[in-house]
Design a protein around this motif. Sequence first.
Motif, PDB file in Angstrom:
ATOM      1  N   SER A 276     -21.077  45.135  86.415  1.00 46.19           N
ATOM      2  CA  SER A 276     -21.371  46.130  87.439  1.00 46.19           C
ATOM      3  C   SER A 276     -22.117  47.278  86.758  1.00 46.19           C
ATOM      4  O   SER A 276     -21.568  47.946  85.877  1.00 46.19           O
ATOM      5  N   LEU A 277     -23.348  47.506  87.146  1.00 49.17           N
ATOM      6  CA  LEU A 277     -24.183  48.508  86.483  1.00 49.17           C
ATOM      7  C   LEU A 277     -24.441  49.741  87.348  1.00 49.17           C
ATOM      8  O   LEU A 277     -25.299  50.557  87.012  1.00 49.17           O
ATOM      9  N   GLU A 278     -23.723  49.876  88.424  1.00 47.19           N
ATOM     10  CA  GLU A 278     -23.975  50.993  89.343  1.00 47.19           C
ATOM     11  C   GLU A 278     -23.911  52.344  88.629  1.00 47.19           C
ATOM     12  O   GLU A 278     -24.706  53.229  88.902  1.00 47.19           O
ATOM     13  N   ARG A 279     -22.991  52.488  87.697  1.00 45.72           N
ATOM     14  CA  ARG A 279     -22.865  53.783  87.014  1.00 45.72           C
ATOM     15  C   ARG A 279     -24.044  54.047  86.066  1.00 45.72           C
ATOM     16  O   ARG A 279     -24.242  55.159  85.595  1.00 45.72           O
ATOM     17  N   TYR A 280     -24.848  53.026  85.779  1.00 47.93           N
ATOM     18  CA  TYR A 280     -26.020  53.180  84.923  1.00 47.93           C
ATOM     19  C   TYR A 280     -27.329  53.229  85.719  1.00 47.93           C
ATOM     20  O   TYR A 280     -28.408  53.226  85.147  1.00 47.93           O
ATOM     21  N   ARG A 281     -27.213  53.276  87.030  1.00 45.41           N
ATOM     22  CA  ARG A 281     -28.398  53.259  87.897  1.00 45.41           C
ATOM     23  C   ARG A 281     -29.361  54.402  87.574  1.00 45.41           C
ATOM     24  O   ARG A 281     -30.567  54.206  87.509  1.00 45.41           O
ATOM     25  N   ASN A 282     -28.815  55.605  87.351  1.00 45.45           N
ATOM     26  CA  ASN A 282     -29.675  56.760  87.042  1.00 45.45           C
ATOM     27  C   ASN A 282     -30.430  56.555  85.735  1.00 45.45           C
ATOM     28  O   ASN A 282     -31.601  56.913  85.623  1.00 45.45           O
ATOM     29  N   HIS A 283     -29.781  55.965  84.755  1.00 41.77           N
ATOM     30  CA  HIS A 283     -30.433  55.676  83.474  1.00 41.77           C
ATOM     31  C   HIS A 283     -31.557  54.657  83.673  1.00 41.77           C
ATOM     32  O   HIS A 283     -32.647  54.792  83.105  1.00 41.77           O
ATOM     33  N   PHE A 284     -31.266  53.659  84.469  1.00 43.05           N
ATOM     34  CA  PHE A 284     -32.264  52.629  84.786  1.00 43.05           C
ATOM     35  C   PHE A 284     -33.476  53.254  85.475  1.00 43.05           C
ATOM     36  O   PHE A 284     -34.626  53.001  85.085  1.00 43.05           O
ATOM     37  N   LEU A 285     -33.238  54.086  86.481  1.00 48.07           N
ATOM     38  CA  LEU A 285     -34.342  54.731  87.199  1.00 48.07           C
ATOM     39  C   LEU A 285     -35.152  55.627  86.263  1.00 48.07           C
ATOM     40  O   LEU A 285     -36.383  55.676  86.342  1.00 48.07           O
ATOM     41  N   PHE A 286     -34.470  56.329  85.372  1.00 47.90           N
ATOM     42  CA  PHE A 286     -35.144  57.167  84.388  1.00 47.90           C
ATOM     43  C   PHE A 286     -36.063  56.317  83.505  1.00 47.90           C
ATOM     44  O   PHE A 286     -37.229  56.663  83.285  1.00 47.90           O
ATOM     45  N   LEU A 287     -35.553  55.186  83.022  1.00 48.20           N
ATOM     46  CA  LEU A 287     -36.347  54.304  82.164  1.00 48.20           C
ATOM     47  C   LEU A 287     -37.526  53.688  82.906  1.00 48.20           C
ATOM     48  O   LEU A 287     -38.606  53.505  82.325  1.00 48.20           O
ATOM     49  N   ILE A 288     -37.339  53.367  84.184  1.00 47.28           N
ATOM     50  CA  ILE A 288     -38.450  52.842  84.982  1.00 47.28           C
ATOM     51  C   ILE A 288     -39.550  53.894  85.103  1.00 47.28           C
ATOM     52  O   ILE A 288     -40.733  53.612  84.896  1.00 47.28           O
ATOM     53  N   GLY A 289     -39.174  55.122  85.426  1.00 47.88           N
ATOM     54  CA  GLY A 289     -40.161  56.205  85.512  1.00 47.88           C
ATOM     55  C   GLY A 289     -40.845  56.455  84.186  1.00 47.88           C
ATOM     56  O   GLY A 289     -42.075  56.612  84.117  1.00 47.88           O
ATOM     57  N   LEU A 290     -40.070  56.468  83.109  1.00 44.81           N
ATOM     58  CA  LEU A 290     -40.595  56.691  81.772  1.00 44.81           C
ATOM     59  C   LEU A 290     -41.598  55.603  81.387  1.00 44.81           C
ATOM     60  O   LEU A 290     -42.710  55.891  80.937  1.00 44.81           O
ATOM     61  N   SER A 291     -41.220  54.350  81.593  1.00 40.03           N
ATOM     62  CA  SER A 291     -42.097  53.236  81.189  1.00 40.03           C
ATOM     63  C   SER A 291     -43.336  53.135  82.077  1.00 40.03           C
ATOM     64  O   SER A 291     -44.414  52.784  81.600  1.00 40.03           O
ATOM     65  N   LEU A 292     -43.197  53.454  83.345  1.00 38.69           N
ATOM     66  CA  LEU A 292     -44.357  53.422  84.235  1.00 38.69           C
ATOM     67  C   LEU A 292     -45.342  54.539  83.861  1.00 38.69           C
ATOM     68  O   LEU A 292     -46.557  54.323  83.848  1.00 38.69           O
ATOM     69  N   ALA A 293     -44.823  55.722  83.528  1.00 38.03           N
ATOM     70  CA  ALA A 293     -45.689  56.820  83.078  1.00 38.03           C
ATOM     71  C   ALA A 293     -46.397  56.428  81.780  1.00 38.03           C
ATOM     72  O   ALA A 293     -47.596  56.704  81.607  1.00 38.03           O
ATOM     73  N   PHE A 294     -45.683  55.779  80.872  1.00 40.70           N
ATOM     74  CA  PHE A 294     -46.263  55.285  79.620  1.00 40.70           C
ATOM     75  C   PHE A 294     -47.464  54.388  79.925  1.00 40.70           C
ATOM     76  O   PHE A 294     -48.551  54.566  79.366  1.00 40.70           O
ATOM     77  N   HIS A 295     -47.267  53.434  80.830  1.00 41.61           N
ATOM     78  CA  HIS A 295     -48.337  52.502  81.191  1.00 41.61           C
ATOM     79  C   HIS A 295     -49.528  53.238  81.833  1.00 41.61           C
ATOM     80  O   HIS A 295     -50.676  53.031  81.425  1.00 41.61           O
ATOM     81  N   ILE A 296     -49.268  54.072  82.806  1.00 39.81           N
ATOM     82  CA  ILE A 296     -50.338  54.746  83.550  1.00 39.81           C
ATOM     83  C   ILE A 296     -51.108  55.712  82.652  1.00 39.81           C
ATOM     84  O   ILE A 296     -52.348  55.745  82.668  1.00 39.81           O
TER      85      ILE A 296
END
Length: 185
Positions: A94-114
Amino acid sequence: SPKSFHFFYGIIAYSIFHLLIYRPAKLYIFSHELLHTVSSWLFGGRTKQFQVTDKGGSVTSTKSNTFINLAPYLVPIYTILIWLVYLLLSLLYSLERYRNHFLFLIGLSLAFHIIFTAELLKTKQSDLLKSGYLFSISIIYIVNISIIAFCLNLIFPNFSFVEFFKSYYQITGDIYDFVFRQLFL
């Protein structure tokens, strides 16, 4: 929802890191050349040479086409890897408590790419010239906007991928109509 703003915190964090602290160019160059290699393999090619340095990289393969040339600009590989790891782990835990970390990493990695994609587009890249510069830039823009819209659709319940493209289509049509009328009427 407020939890979803961690996605934007990731974008802001990477932007500040990139602009003020450090540009992880070698990490981007590695993924860039890796995507050329993987896309070449997908089309039946073989890699003869793979080189990555702080200043640049190169791949020599037996196959080349528009997708192979443009893949690094189109595919945010680290974002995809983060999604895959999260999805695989969510099958086991169950990763619900890590959802914010996941969203942060998605934003971080997408910004890296763009950000790195935008920086490379300012230089003469042989990848873009092979397929035609205007065509390449157009495809890169459309695909990256689509990827961002898709991520927003998955993260924000009030954002609609379909509605976004309906308005995108309408605005694009209005621009073409305006240009056509200015040039020919």
